[in-house]
Design an enzyme around this catalytic site. Sequence first.
Site, mmCIF file in Angstrom:
data_model
loop_
_atom_site.group_PDB
_atom_site.id
_atom_site.type_symbol
_atom_site.label_atom_id
_atom_site.label_comp_id
_atom_site.label_asym_id
_atom_site.label_seq_id
_atom_site.Cartn_x
_atom_site.Cartn_y
_atom_site.Cartn_z
ATOM 1 N N ASP A 145 0.845 -1.185 0.000
ATOM 2 C CA ASP A 145 0.000 0.000 0.000
ATOM 3 C C ASP A 145 0.885 1.243 0.000
ATOM 4 O O ASP A 145 1.983 1.227 -0.550
ATOM 5 C CB ASP A 145 -0.920 -0.032 1.234
ATOM 6 C CG ASP A 145 -2.278 0.577 0.957
ATOM 7 O OD1 ASP A 145 -2.338 1.801 0.752
ATOM 8 O OD2 ASP A 145 -3.278 -0.161 0.944
ATOM 9 N N HIS A 185 -3.775 6.024 3.311
ATOM 10 C CA HIS A 185 -4.522 4.820 2.959
ATOM 11 C C HIS A 185 -3.996 3.570 3.645
ATOM 12 O O HIS A 185 -4.751 2.787 4.230
ATOM 13 C CB HIS A 185 -4.473 4.659 1.435
ATOM 14 C CG HIS A 185 -5.385 3.629 0.878
ATOM 15 N ND1 HIS A 185 -5.007 2.315 0.708
ATOM 16 C CD2 HIS A 185 -6.654 3.714 0.424
ATOM 17 C CE1 HIS A 185 -6.007 1.642 0.167
ATOM 18 N NE2 HIS A 185 -7.019 2.463 -0.013
ATOM 19 N N SER A 474 -11.416 -1.050 -0.554
ATOM 20 C CA SER A 474 -10.150 -0.959 0.182
ATOM 21 C C SER A 474 -10.351 -1.222 1.663
ATOM 22 O O SER A 474 -9.444 -1.689 2.349
ATOM 23 C CB SER A 474 -9.537 0.432 0.015
ATOM 24 O OG SER A 474 -8.795 0.532 -1.159
#
Length: 751
Positions: A145, A185, A474
Amino acid sequence: MKKFLAGALAFMLLLPTAAASSKTINPALPQLPSPSPHEKVVMLFSTKTKPNRSALEKMIEPFSSIKIRYVFHEVFTGFSIEGERSEVAKLEEKYPNVQYTAEANMYKTNMEESVPFIGADRVRKFFDRKGARLTGKGIKVGIIDTGIDYHHPDLARNYKGGQDFVDGDRNPMESRNKRGMTTLHGTHVAGIIAANGVMKGVAPEAELYAYRALGPGGQGTTDQVLAGIEQAVKDHIDVLNLSLGTDVNAPDLPITTALNKAVERGVIAVTSSGNSGPNLWTVGTPGTASEAISVGASTPPMKVPYLHNRLWKKDIKLVPMYGGVPWNLISPLQMVKGGLGEKKDLKRVSGKIVLIKRGDIPFTMKVKNAQAAGAKAVIIYNNTGGEFLGRVSDEVRIPAAAITRKDGEQLMKSLRRRRVLASTKYRIEKDRLADFSSRGPVTINWGIKPDITAPGVEIRSTVPNGYLSLQGTSMAAPHVAGACAILKQAHPDWTPEEIKAAFMNTAKEMKDDKGQPYHAYEQGAGRIQLDKAVKTETLVMPGALSIGRLPSARFEEKEKTMLIKNVGKEAKNYTFSIPEPQKGVHFELPDPFTLQPGEEQKVTIHAERLMTYPKKADLIDGSIQLSDGKQIIHIPYLYVVNEPRYPRVMGFAIARATSGSMLHYEIYLPGGAEEFGIALYDPATMKYLGLLDWRKKVGVGFIEKQVPIPAKMNVDLNQVFAVAFARTKGREDYQELLLNLATPLQKKGNG
């Protein structure tokens, strides 16, 4: 270039995009630049045999600008280099051991309710074989990520290390850039998996490893993601989470192939299915990887607002805008029309709910205009079919919500006829498939994807310096990754295939607002139930039957083999049945049989397509049931009829080539084409200008080609609108692209 490598695609972080305004074409776009021969590019090479770094170093000696980035041996055979475009092109022609090459382009990328909802709190009462509670302790979870803020107090004790493939060091910290390119994220994903502080993740004692493959803006190259997978295999990671993807629905790209190989090596790979729903055929790579667990997004228990008026036949469901203030109205308020939300449309809206049509200007501007005019709330209705997810900025101080075009147009009719007062009612809803969640099936192999679903709507988790609610597939995938850590702790000898089966065999089948089950290619086996997966006594592998394509012959039949395994402590009697037979398919099911503890048996299921299948249907799905006397396992199935109506054009990208007189384009055709071409139009008038390329009988897969700019057209490239089209068996599909300024490769993505 040699045969194009199906992997030079834009991958994105799988958060839903803010819904776009209506498309408008600006005829005064900047000129598309010519790439310089000195421009730095990254190239990925797939080789026939494992490359030797020493030999590669010798090979690049004549080229001063070229350096080796990564050499792959574990899940991909090849290497990547970086250098000036002109020298890379020369090297590419000279190197003899190459199967294909591609430019390595960019990949992009609330727990208090959702974690208990999937059974993660109930498993705390269960113990592993050593007598320890199930918390994920001792299980290594890798996250490919944007990195992790490993200083966050809820993550610091679980973080064990990692690697940064963006900056080339061992410090996979989130991007921190004063120009607004910071990321969060990966930290959010990590918190869902294993937060262990103020918040508790699904597996709060799992070990976290960060593989930073996506840098500022959440972008990274193909080889960086491959390098992350490769390193995870070398590090003997137990569970690997990839909340990233493309808009290309294909089972054979390098990332999907690499993930399948990683699973063969014992890694449990979990991916997001994508955020391009609600249309079918939108599941994107790597959510198409057959051996990975592809996860769609469902809703945890949520308080959903509905607009109510006693004269209406039904209440209207509101979808609050992401990023805005909660919809918390109760008392009746007058509703008024607000046009497109421009200032001139909002003259008498003070103290009222304003109904605005989607399009022309951004959502935030619509709501801020209404807010400035004194409105109490805003409802935006869609200008196309279906629901949509909107996003507004934190400058908005009044509630804003979205509704469908059908509901919006009905409201508009009511507002034209009479004064309308509307109040808000609230209902608790759960286990609804998120509208943005990508649906299957997979092209080419017709596989069922996603495999399962998990909560992915309004999930609050860790971010650098705090906490934040986000939504998307996600957020769904790390719920499953954390659950995999729990299941691996409980059953350390189970293979990735067995762990995947346990979740699919025990999933809860979800139903829509009308009480009808979602299709198998929308929800997979259903919503994950961790506590039931831990306690399951039967494993059925695979957990779904992707039968494939059955042509029109009356007696066409296919066989599918399944493995049934008794993992309980007592003998079990097994019986197959079909709860609700579907028209058009006939199954021959195995006779009843018995398995002793630890015993397994292969069974064969015969599927035959009948002439009575629904004539307008090209996807036939349902479920088969297997009873072990204690548990009933639903096994979803899917077969397609003849040539289904899937998109024939994906991943269209075009840019000026190194030579200023040439254009370079890439495109993926999942079914090939009887006729393929790229047509050019004037975007101001949509006048047809001519064909950039055209050919017949094109095969399945990627096309990469350089073509000369048509001199006879006498047009400025910054004003050209390109349409790639593919025609096959009487069907046509196309993808549009506006030749728009300065990026070397224009990509379309699902955000």
